[in-house]
Each structure stands twice: as structure tokens, then as C-alpha cells.
Design an enzyme around this catalytic site. Structure first.
Site, PDB file in Angstrom:
ATOM      1  N   SER A  22     -26.790 -16.522  -4.306  1.00 52.78           N
ATOM      2  CA  SER A  22     -27.316 -15.173  -4.533  1.00 52.78           C
ATOM      3  C   SER A  22     -26.420 -14.443  -5.521  1.00 52.78           C
ATOM      4  O   SER A  22     -25.210 -14.701  -5.577  1.00 52.78           O
ATOM      5  CB  SER A  22     -27.369 -14.390  -3.224  1.00 52.78           C
ATOM      6  OG  SER A  22     -27.693 -13.019  -3.459  1.00 52.78           O
TER       7      SER A  22
ATOM      8  N   TYR B 152     -23.547 -11.950   4.616  1.00 46.60           N
ATOM      9  CA  TYR B 152     -24.428 -12.554   3.622  1.00 46.60           C
ATOM     10  C   TYR B 152     -23.689 -12.743   2.300  1.00 46.60           C
ATOM     11  O   TYR B 152     -23.687 -13.842   1.730  1.00 46.60           O
ATOM     12  CB  TYR B 152     -25.662 -11.675   3.418  1.00 46.60           C
ATOM     13  CG  TYR B 152     -26.636 -12.225   2.401  1.00 46.60           C
ATOM     14  CD1 TYR B 152     -27.528 -13.231   2.745  1.00 46.60           C
ATOM     15  CD2 TYR B 152     -26.674 -11.738   1.098  1.00 46.60           C
ATOM     16  CE1 TYR B 152     -28.429 -13.742   1.818  1.00 46.60           C
ATOM     17  CE2 TYR B 152     -27.559 -12.235   0.164  1.00 46.60           C
ATOM     18  CZ  TYR B 152     -28.435 -13.240   0.536  1.00 46.60           C
ATOM     19  OH  TYR B 152     -29.322 -13.740  -0.395  1.00 46.60           O
TER      20      TYR B 152
END
Length: 255
Positions: free
Chosen positions: A147, A161
Site C-alpha cells: 500500500s 495497517y
């Protein structure tokens, strides 16, 4: 031109029933690969299999990949149908957002187990099949889905995350050095904002503003993700390993 042709190859896409995983699975199918998709929910697997079968040969296998045992089971089931595996896409993931004072340990473990541990143990479980597929001129491929939140600091409190995706980017480089001599490339894709269940609430509230910030002035589209998956999986990407490729319209590297 067969630079992007995947005919005769087998691929596994975890988290392949929706969002980015579904986009990648479609692209691999359209390029000619046989694709196995997996996610935790059996009904989601069945629906995605039905949706994707118009593009090629697809098989859905439900699995909860947050445990090493399920990673081994998935590899075993694929191995019952395939003697080798040319492409492994580690896409299954989770996120969690909460203020630092309220962030629970259980949420940290859930996110890191799926986003960081699972790609390692899936690689371990599928290693014999990947080694059986890879050659010096046409290595097997591992594609980890990271990401842009692992490249820059996000504006939302998704601590585990961001940490897990940054860890996955570095694990990609470590595995690339380890597995290159075994005829396996390892790369990561770092998506920016794409339409998915994980991003739905963010895009509904901030989608226009995010698109305006990106140099390309738009949100990611399914073909953008399908394209990078096919590139890394095909002969076009045979000499690329240890790379983390942002697919984000420039958000992660210019904003």
C-alpha cells in the site's frame, strides 16, 4: 506479440473475491492463466467464481489465511490440481482504524497476522510448487500487495495497517534476494485509492478531494491493477525482482 501472454500458466490470488484481488484475478484470466481465488467467506468465493468464469478457468477455494495451518491447506488443495504454480498473488488483507488511546491489541494482531505473516507463510507453503514452475529464463512470480500507506504517513489512525504494509514491502526485498537463485521473483505493488470495500467509506467522504490531490486527477480503475499484475506475471516482468511499484496516480511519491 506474446510478451504479456500467460497461456498455460497457473496463478493463485488470495483475497481474490473482491476489490484489488478481483481486479488482478480478472487480468490474469484475460491474459490466459488458470486462476485459483481464495477468501474467508464461502459465499463470496462462489459469487466471485461465477463473475470471473466468463474470462477463463477459475476455481474458488475458501480459506482463512490468518493462520499458518490454513495457508498449508490452501497450498495442498491447489497442489491436488496443479503440479506447479507460476504466480502467487498475496493480496488478502485487513485494516483497522482507531485513535491511539483506544487502539486494541486484538486489532493489531488481526491486521498484522493477515497482512504480514500470511504472505510469508503462504510463500513457504507454496514454495515447492513455485520452484517446480520457475526457470532461469521464466521464473515463477510472487506479487505482494502492499500500500502507499507503507510508503508515506497516512492521514488516518491505521497504525497496524501502515506498519504491516511497510513491513511487507521490506519482506518483499528480503525474499527477492533469497528466492532469486531459486528462479522465483518477488515484487510488491503499492496501490493508492481504488474502489473497494476497504476504501468505500473513505472514498465516499473524501474521494473527490483525493482524486484532486493526485497528479493523474482520478481514482484507480480495475484495468490499472489488472495491468500491473499481468506485467509482473508475464515475460515482460521476468527480470524485475525486489521492486515496490506504486500504482496510485502519483499520490505516494509526489504528494
Amino acid at each position: 506479440m506474446n510478451l504479456f501472454d500467460l497461456s498455460g500458466k497457473a496463478a493463485v490470488v488470495t483475497g481474490g473475491t473482491r476489490g484489488i484481488g478481483l481486479m488482478m484475478a480478472r487480468g490474469l484470466l484475460q491474459a490466459g492463466a488458470r486462476v485459483y481465488i481464495s477468501s474467508r467467506k464461502a459465499d463470496g468465493c462462489a459469487a466471485a467464481e461465477q463473475e470471473l468464469k466468463e474470462y477463463g478457468t477459475v476455481t474458488a477455494i475458501p480459506a482463512d489465511l490468518s493462520t499458518a495451518e490454513e495457508c498449508l491447506r490452501l497450498a495442498g488443495e491447489v497442489g491436488e490440481h496443479e503440479g506447479s504454480l507460476h504466480v502467487l498473488v498475496n493480496n488478502a488483507g485487513a485494516t483497522w482504524g482507531a485513535p491511539i488511546e483506544e487502539f486494541p491489541a486484538s486489532a493489531w494482531d488481526k491486521v498484522v497476522d493477515l497482512n504480514l505473516k500470511a504472505p510469508f507463510f503462504l510463500t513457504q507453503a507454496f514454495l515447492p510448487l513455485l520452484e517446480a514452475a520457475g526457470t532461469r529464463d521464466d521464473p515463477a512470480r510472487i506479487i505482494n500487495v502492499g500500500s502507499i500507506d507503507g510508503l508515506h504517513v497516512p492521514s488516518v489512525p491505521t497504525y497496524s495497517y501502515s506498519a504491516s504494509k511497510a513491513g511487507l514491502h521490506h519482506l518483499t526485498r528480503v525474499l527477492a534476494r533469497e528466492l532469486g537463485p531459486r528462479n522465483i521473483t518477488v515484487n510488491a505493488v503499492a496501490p493508492g485509492p481504488f474502489e473497494s470495500k476497504m476504501m468505500a467509506a473513505t472514498l465516499e467522504t473524501f474521494g473527490d478531494a483525493i482524486a484532486e490531490m493526485a497528479p493523474m486527477r482520478r481514482i484507480g480503475r480495475p484495468d490499472d491493477m489488472a495491468g500491473v499484475a499481468v506485467y509482473l506475471a508475464s515475460r515482460a516482468g521476468a527480470y524485475v525482482t525486489g521492486a515496490v511499484i506504486p500504482v496510485d496516480g502519483g499520490l505516494g511519491t509526489t504528494v
